[in-house]
Design a protein around this motif. Structure first.
Motif, PDB file in Angstrom:
ATOM      1  N   LEU A 129       0.824  -1.202   0.000  1.00 42.34           N
ATOM      2  CA  LEU A 129       0.000   0.000   0.000  1.00 42.34           C
ATOM      3  C   LEU A 129       0.863   1.260   0.000  1.00 42.34           C
ATOM      4  O   LEU A 129       0.582   2.225  -0.706  1.00 42.34           O
ATOM      5  CB  LEU A 129      -0.927  -0.017   1.217  1.00 42.34           C
ATOM      6  N   GLU A 130       1.951   1.226   0.762  1.00 39.04           N
ATOM      7  CA  GLU A 130       2.823   2.401   0.881  1.00 39.04           C
ATOM      8  C   GLU A 130       3.779   2.564  -0.295  1.00 39.04           C
ATOM      9  O   GLU A 130       4.194   3.679  -0.591  1.00 39.04           O
ATOM     10  CB  GLU A 130       3.615   2.318   2.182  1.00 39.04           C
ATOM     11  N   HIS A 131       4.144   1.484  -0.985  1.00 37.02           N
ATOM     12  CA  HIS A 131       5.184   1.556  -2.012  1.00 37.02           C
ATOM     13  C   HIS A 131       4.718   1.351  -3.451  1.00 37.02           C
ATOM     14  O   HIS A 131       5.483   1.602  -4.380  1.00 37.02           O
ATOM     15  CB  HIS A 131       6.289   0.543  -1.700  1.00 37.02           C
ATOM     16  N   ALA A 132       3.497   0.901  -3.641  1.00 31.01           N
ATOM     17  CA  ALA A 132       3.015   0.640  -5.002  1.00 31.01           C
ATOM     18  C   ALA A 132       2.872   1.946  -5.775  1.00 31.01           C
ATOM     19  O   ALA A 132       2.546   2.989  -5.218  1.00 31.01           O
ATOM     20  CB  ALA A 132       1.685  -0.090  -4.950  1.00 31.01           C
ATOM     21  N   LYS A 133       3.111   1.860  -7.063  1.00 29.14           N
ATOM     22  CA  LYS A 133       2.954   3.013  -7.951  1.00 29.14           C
ATOM     23  C   LYS A 133       1.530   3.117  -8.487  1.00 29.14           C
ATOM     24  O   LYS A 133       1.129   4.150  -8.984  1.00 29.14           O
ATOM     25  CB  LYS A 133       3.932   2.924  -9.134  1.00 29.14           C
ATOM     26  N   CYS A 134       0.766   2.026  -8.395  1.00 33.26           N
ATOM     27  CA  CYS A 134      -0.612   2.029  -8.894  1.00 33.26           C
ATOM     28  C   CYS A 134      -1.565   1.953  -7.708  1.00 33.26           C
ATOM     29  O   CYS A 134      -1.146   1.695  -6.582  1.00 33.26           O
ATOM     30  CB  CYS A 134      -0.830   0.840  -9.838  1.00 33.26           C
ATOM     31  N   PRO A 135      -2.864   2.153  -7.943  1.00 34.71           N
ATOM     32  CA  PRO A 135      -3.836   2.013  -6.857  1.00 34.71           C
ATOM     33  C   PRO A 135      -3.827   0.591  -6.291  1.00 34.71           C
ATOM     34  O   PRO A 135      -3.568  -0.378  -7.006  1.00 34.71           O
ATOM     35  CB  PRO A 135      -5.178   2.316  -7.531  1.00 34.71           C
ATOM     36  N   VAL A 136      -4.119   0.501  -4.996  1.00 27.63           N
ATOM     37  CA  VAL A 136      -4.160  -0.783  -4.297  1.00 27.63           C
ATOM     38  C   VAL A 136      -5.519  -0.911  -3.620  1.00 27.63           C
ATOM     39  O   VAL A 136      -5.933  -0.021  -2.875  1.00 27.63           O
ATOM     40  CB  VAL A 136      -3.036  -0.891  -3.247  1.00 27.63           C
ATOM     41  N   LEU A 137      -6.201  -2.006  -3.879  1.00 25.32           N
ATOM     42  CA  LEU A 137      -7.458  -2.308  -3.212  1.00 25.32           C
ATOM     43  C   LEU A 137      -7.175  -3.400  -2.193  1.00 25.32           C
ATOM     44  O   LEU A 137      -6.741  -4.497  -2.553  1.00 25.32           O
ATOM     45  CB  LEU A 137      -8.510  -2.786  -4.226  1.00 25.32           C
ATOM     46  N   ILE A 138      -7.406  -3.091  -0.924  1.00 20.16           N
ATOM     47  CA  ILE A 138      -7.195  -4.045   0.152  1.00 20.16           C
ATOM     48  C   ILE A 138      -8.543  -4.659   0.522  1.00 20.16           C
ATOM     49  O   ILE A 138      -9.489  -3.937   0.837  1.00 20.16           O
ATOM     50  CB  ILE A 138      -6.580  -3.376   1.401  1.00 20.16           C
ATOM     51  N   VAL A 139      -8.631  -5.979   0.468  1.00 19.63           N
ATOM     52  CA  VAL A 139      -9.859  -6.719   0.745  1.00 19.63           C
ATOM     53  C   VAL A 139      -9.778  -7.334   2.121  1.00 19.63           C
ATOM     54  O   VAL A 139      -8.764  -7.934   2.477  1.00 19.63           O
ATOM     55  CB  VAL A 139     -10.084  -7.806  -0.338  1.00 19.63           C
ATOM     56  N   LYS A 140     -10.869  -7.198   2.895  1.00 20.16           N
ATOM     57  CA  LYS A 140     -10.927  -7.785   4.234  1.00 20.16           C
ATOM     58  C   LYS A 140     -11.697  -9.088   4.203  1.00 20.16           C
ATOM     59  O   LYS A 140     -12.469  -9.338   3.359  1.00 20.16           O
ATOM     60  CB  LYS A 140     -11.598  -6.820   5.204  1.00 20.16           C
TER      61      LYS A 140
END
Length: 140
Positions: A129-140
């Motif tokens: 989440l902190e290092h990606a260059k693209c959007p990140v979707l975190i699923v719970k």
């Protein structure tokens, strides 16, 4: 989510990873994107990794390929799926693969099969989440 050409879905064999795959399917409902399923064997955590024999590494890779093949079966027929296997630190391997394929989106679980399951956001998810260059979707 227009113009998403490549979706990266890092997986392990956890239930949360399966939910991340289901979310990627929903996002890619028109089958326009290529979905990359990435499994990273975290051999760095094995205290004896410097002494792993070739046979052990082969067995670890076979297990990873089985996980990838099972994951691929969860996707609808006709969806463009690419399976990738890597070894090393999962957070760094995910970040490297993101750059390698020029991912437009990463969909991943909030935590996997790591040692600390109660953590709200796992260390790998947090790093990505902190290092990606693209959007990140975190699923719970």
């Amino acid at each position: 989510m227009d113009n998403v050409k490549r979706i990266l879905v890092p997986i392990d064999s956890s239930e949360i990873a399966e939910r991340a795959m289901q979310q990627a399917i929903k996002i890619n409902r028109f089958n326009e994107a290529e979905v990359h399923i990435l499994y990273v064997a975290d051999i760095n955590k094995l205290a004896i990794n410097a002494y792993l024999s070739g046979n052990v590494l082969i067995e670890i890779e076979k297990a990873g390929q089985r996980i990838l093949n099972a994951a691929k079966e969860l996707f609808p027929e006709g969806m463009k799926i690419v399976c990738a296997y890597r070894t090393g630190d999962p957070a760094e391997a995910i970040r490297d693969y993101e750059k390698e394929i020029s991912a437009d989106l990463i969909v991943m679980g909030s935590r996997g099969l790591g040692l600390v399951r109660g953590v709200l956001l796992g260390s790998v998810s947090k790093y990505v989440l902190e290092h990606a260059k693209c959007p990140v979707l975190i699923v719970k």
